[in-house]
Design a protein around this motif. Structure first.
Motif, PDB file in Angstrom:
ATOM      1  N   ILE A   1      27.159 -13.767  63.043  1.00  0.00           N
ATOM      2  CA  ILE A   1      26.050 -13.001  62.498  1.00  0.00           C
ATOM      3  C   ILE A   1      26.466 -11.538  62.428  1.00  0.00           C
ATOM      4  O   ILE A   1      26.752 -10.922  63.444  1.00  0.00           O
ATOM      5  N   ARG A   2      26.515 -10.998  61.229  1.00  0.00           N
ATOM      6  CA  ARG A   2      26.961  -9.619  61.038  1.00  0.00           C
ATOM      7  C   ARG A   2      25.946  -8.641  61.634  1.00  0.00           C
ATOM      8  O   ARG A   2      24.739  -8.808  61.487  1.00  0.00           O
ATOM      9  N   GLU A   3      26.468  -7.621  62.276  1.00  0.00           N
ATOM     10  CA  GLU A   3      25.603  -6.603  62.854  1.00  0.00           C
ATOM     11  C   GLU A   3      24.779  -5.937  61.750  1.00  0.00           C
ATOM     12  O   GLU A   3      25.299  -5.521  60.723  1.00  0.00           O
ATOM     13  N   GLY A   4      23.492  -5.868  61.949  1.00  0.00           N
ATOM     14  CA  GLY A   4      22.603  -5.295  60.947  1.00  0.00           C
ATOM     15  C   GLY A   4      21.937  -6.333  60.064  1.00  0.00           C
ATOM     16  O   GLY A   4      21.002  -6.008  59.340  1.00  0.00           O
ATOM     17  N   ASN A   5      22.427  -7.577  60.115  1.00  0.00           N
ATOM     18  CA  ASN A   5      21.836  -8.643  59.299  1.00  0.00           C
ATOM     19  C   ASN A   5      20.782  -9.440  60.047  1.00  0.00           C
ATOM     20  O   ASN A   5      20.225 -10.382  59.495  1.00  0.00           O
ATOM     21  N   ALA A   6      20.534  -9.112  61.295  1.00  0.00           N
ATOM     22  CA  ALA A   6      19.459  -9.724  62.077  1.00  0.00           C
ATOM     23  C   ALA A   6      18.439  -8.628  62.387  1.00  0.00           C
ATOM     24  O   ALA A   6      18.721  -7.713  63.169  1.00  0.00           O
ATOM     25  N   ILE A   7      17.280  -8.697  61.751  1.00  0.00           N
ATOM     26  CA  ILE A   7      16.290  -7.624  61.817  1.00  0.00           C
ATOM     27  C   ILE A   7      14.995  -8.185  62.396  1.00  0.00           C
ATOM     28  O   ILE A   7      14.464  -9.183  61.907  1.00  0.00           O
ATOM     29  N   SER A   8      14.475  -7.526  63.426  1.00  0.00           N
ATOM     30  CA  SER A   8      13.232  -8.007  64.030  1.00  0.00           C
ATOM     31  C   SER A   8      12.351  -6.828  64.412  1.00  0.00           C
ATOM     32  O   SER A   8      12.827  -5.716  64.651  1.00  0.00           O
TER      33      SER A   8
ATOM     34  N   SER B   1      24.094 -14.302  55.336  1.00  0.00           N
ATOM     35  CA  SER B   1      22.636 -14.340  55.282  1.00  0.00           C
ATOM     36  C   SER B   1      22.028 -13.192  56.085  1.00  0.00           C
ATOM     37  O   SER B   1      22.636 -12.655  57.007  1.00  0.00           O
ATOM     38  N   ILE B   2      20.780 -12.837  55.711  1.00  0.00           N
ATOM     39  CA  ILE B   2      20.034 -11.788  56.392  1.00  0.00           C
ATOM     40  C   ILE B   2      18.786 -12.413  57.004  1.00  0.00           C
ATOM     41  O   ILE B   2      17.998 -13.050  56.303  1.00  0.00           O
ATOM     42  N   MET B   3      18.624 -12.256  58.299  1.00  0.00           N
ATOM     43  CA  MET B   3      17.503 -12.862  59.024  1.00  0.00           C
ATOM     44  C   MET B   3      16.482 -11.787  59.376  1.00  0.00           C
ATOM     45  O   MET B   3      16.835 -10.756  59.945  1.00  0.00           O
TER      46      MET B   3
ATOM     47  N   VAL C   1      10.611  -2.431  59.433  1.00  0.00           N
ATOM     48  CA  VAL C   1      11.337  -3.676  59.156  1.00  0.00           C
ATOM     49  C   VAL C   1      11.769  -3.726  57.694  1.00  0.00           C
ATOM     50  O   VAL C   1      12.888  -4.119  57.368  1.00  0.00           O
ATOM     51  N   LEU C   2      10.885  -3.297  56.801  1.00  0.00           N
ATOM     52  CA  LEU C   2      11.181  -3.319  55.373  1.00  0.00           C
ATOM     53  C   LEU C   2      12.360  -2.417  55.037  1.00  0.00           C
ATOM     54  O   LEU C   2      13.262  -2.795  54.272  1.00  0.00           O
ATOM     55  N   GLU C   3      12.384  -1.225  55.608  1.00  0.00           N
ATOM     56  CA  GLU C   3      13.475  -0.289  55.341  1.00  0.00           C
ATOM     57  C   GLU C   3      14.813  -0.853  55.812  1.00  0.00           C
ATOM     58  O   GLU C   3      15.821  -0.759  55.098  1.00  0.00           O
TER      59      GLU C   3
ATOM     60  N   GLU D   1      18.108  -2.034  53.354  1.00  0.00           N
ATOM     61  CA  GLU D   1      19.444  -1.481  53.571  1.00  0.00           C
ATOM     62  C   GLU D   1      20.457  -2.601  53.824  1.00  0.00           C
ATOM     63  O   GLU D   1      21.599  -2.544  53.337  1.00  0.00           O
ATOM     64  N   SER D   2      20.054  -3.630  54.552  1.00  0.00           N
ATOM     65  CA  SER D   2      20.954  -4.766  54.789  1.00  0.00           C
ATOM     66  C   SER D   2      21.271  -5.505  53.502  1.00  0.00           C
ATOM     67  O   SER D   2      22.405  -5.940  53.281  1.00  0.00           O
ATOM     68  N   VAL D   3      20.253  -5.656  52.631  1.00  0.00           N
ATOM     69  CA  VAL D   3      20.488  -6.322  51.346  1.00  0.00           C
ATOM     70  C   VAL D   3      21.451  -5.498  50.497  1.00  0.00           C
ATOM     71  O   VAL D   3      22.362  -6.051  49.858  1.00  0.00           O
ATOM     72  N   ARG D   4      21.281  -4.180  50.491  1.00  0.00           N
ATOM     73  CA  ARG D   4      22.195  -3.325  49.724  1.00  0.00           C
ATOM     74  C   ARG D   4      23.632  -3.497  50.212  1.00  0.00           C
ATOM     75  O   ARG D   4      24.561  -3.646  49.409  1.00  0.00           O
ATOM     76  N   ARG D   5      23.826  -3.486  51.514  1.00  0.00           N
ATOM     77  CA  ARG D   5      25.168  -3.609  52.069  1.00  0.00           C
ATOM     78  C   ARG D   5      25.764  -4.983  51.767  1.00  0.00           C
ATOM     79  O   ARG D   5      26.951  -5.101  51.424  1.00  0.00           O
ATOM     80  N   GLN D   6      24.939  -6.022  51.902  1.00  0.00           N
ATOM     81  CA  GLN D   6      25.442  -7.367  51.648  1.00  0.00           C
ATOM     82  C   GLN D   6      25.764  -7.549  50.170  1.00  0.00           C
ATOM     83  O   GLN D   6      26.736  -8.221  49.810  1.00  0.00           O
TER      84      GLN D   6
END
Length: 441
Positions: A93-100, A58-60, A121-123, A127-132
């Motif tokens: 929690i994968r590094e890069g999947n927690a964005i704040s 998951s991406i937070m 935050v959007l950028e 990028e996290s969605v692409r990687r996941q």
């Protein structure tokens, strides 16, 4: 799953945490050891990488770090207990999947959509969605969980949804949104709801809409109610668990959609869109669930029908299509024998439209996710229900009254939203109302 889950804002991340727990517990219970290695049927990542199963998929996303840090601690607490012993938080929690970000959005949709820091935050989120997505065996779906009326969940969530639609044109985007209590959480909630509904209509393939009033009522009538501090003794934690349980029931593999080899592509969400959204413009779904320790599918069906009818806001609503997910002992002949009677009950009580020749679909599974909780048999019903009409009308009327008087409108204009945004949103929500009205005539 062939799905990338994305959680936006406080509401989205709190529900997402419960959803992760539900999925993780199910993965542990259904894992099988073959030739010395563990294979998890509901894994979302390539099995060739053994370490992938140690990470959350998951991406937070939030504009403040407080909620994400709290969720990370909850993951660590859970992982250090019986579910995953001695694993550091980096394996959860994968590094890069927690964005704040660095500042909240103050329940202002415009500030979330256009405010300072949104682009950054959007950028990072994209990028996290692409990687996941690249880590998935077969990427087909995005599940976006957020609130309907929050500054971050509504405003930033809409911006993320719009960007995802532009980048992933062929994949299904399913939004799960939570509407606030009708009594009101903020004076801006009707504006926020109007703008969010318009965005969901334009960019989502399906919308799982949960209303706090209804979820609280359903939890209050449940035998497993735990006391809290909000609305008739129901805690938000319990409400989040109910929503997460509904999501887990409809996203976890079922026997019906799994090939005889036992290794399915986990395309339940894709099938859900195809089954419950007969027309692209009619996409608002109502989801309810009942669980019991007794194998009485008819009783569970009746309970869920009753819960769904309560969502009608005292109007005569119609169902366009339905998917019933039955778990726990559902491979027995007695269950199959009851399906025709249950289908007739659903068609009659939920007033199925006449133009759909197959208004009810069934997914069956012998394993129940609710085992050991409030029951070991469950019935989850996802309905494309015209109860969106009274809710959308309520939002439209309240927002129009405020807009006519120009109440609070400057809070949106100063963050970059212009009059055209509101005019287009009013028109889009009107289209939702007219579309469903025409469909159920």
């Amino acid at each position: 799953m062939a799905t990338v889950p994305i959680y936006v804002g406080q509401c989205g991340n709190q529900i997402g945490y419960q959803f992760d727990v539900e999925r993780f517990e199910n993965q542990l219970s259904t894992s099988e050891t073959t030739r010395g290695r563990t294979i998890t049927r509901s894994s979302n990542t390539r099995s060739g990488k053994a370490s992938d199963t140690n990470y959350r998929d998951s991406i937070m996303i939030d504009t403040e770090s407080k909620v994400i840090n709290k969720v990370a601690k909850l993951h660590l607490t859970k992982s250090s207990g019986k579910l995953r012993a001695r694993n550091p938080v980096a394996q959860v929690i994968r590094e890069g999947n927690a964005i704040s970000g660095k500042r909240g959005r103050g329940n202002n949709w415009a500030l979330g959509y256009e405010g300072v820091g949104t682009e950054s935050v959007l950028e990072k989120a994209l990028e996290s969605v692409r990687r996941q997505a690249e880590r998935c065996d077969m990427f087909n779906n995005i599940l976006l969980i957020s609130s309907l009326c929050g500054g971050t969940g509504g405003g930033l969530g809409s911006r993320i949804l719009e960007s995802l639609r532009g980048e992933f044109r062929l994949e299904h985007i399913i939004s799960c949104v939570v509407a606030p209590f009708l009594t009101g959480d903020t004076p801006l909630q009707h504006y926020n709801a109007l703008l969010s509904l318009a965005s969901l209509q334009k960019f989502s393939d399906a919308v799982l809409l949960f209303k706090n009033d209804m979820v609280s009522s359903h939890c209050h009538t449940s035998s497993s109610v735990e006391q809290g501090t909000d609305h008739t003794g129901i805690s938000y934690t319990h409400m989040n668990r109910y929503i997460a349980s509904c999501l887990a029931e409809i996203t976890t593999p079922t026997d019906t959609l799994t090939p005889s080899s036992g290794f399915g592509c986990n395309l339940e969400l894709s099938e859900l869109v195809r089954s419950v959204c007969p027309q692209p413009s009619l996409k608002f779904l109502t989801t309810n669930q009942a669980t019991r320790a007794i194998d009485d599918v008819k009783a569970l069906c009746n309970s869920v029908i009753g819960l769904t009818k309560k969502e009608s806001m005292s109007t005569k609503c119609h169902s366009l299509s339905n998917v019933a997910v039955i778990r726990g002992g559902s491979t027995s002949n007695s269950v199959y024998a009851t399906l025709p009677a249950m289908e007739q009950r659903i068609k009659k009580d939920l007033r199925a439209v006449s133009w759909n020749p197959f208004p009810v679909d069934y997914w069956l599974s012998s394993e129940c996710l609710a085992k050991g909780k409030s029951g070991n048999h469950s019935f989850t019903l996802v309905t494309n229900y015209s109860n969106i009409i009274p809710y959308a009308e309520h939002v439209w009327v309240k927002a129009k009254q405020m807009y006519t008087e120009k109440a609070y409108i400057h809070w949106y204009y100063k963050h970059g939203l212009c009059q055209d945004y509101f005019e287009e949103a009013f028109s889009t929500v009107e289209d939702i109302i007219h579309g469903y009205t025409d469909a159920v005539r």
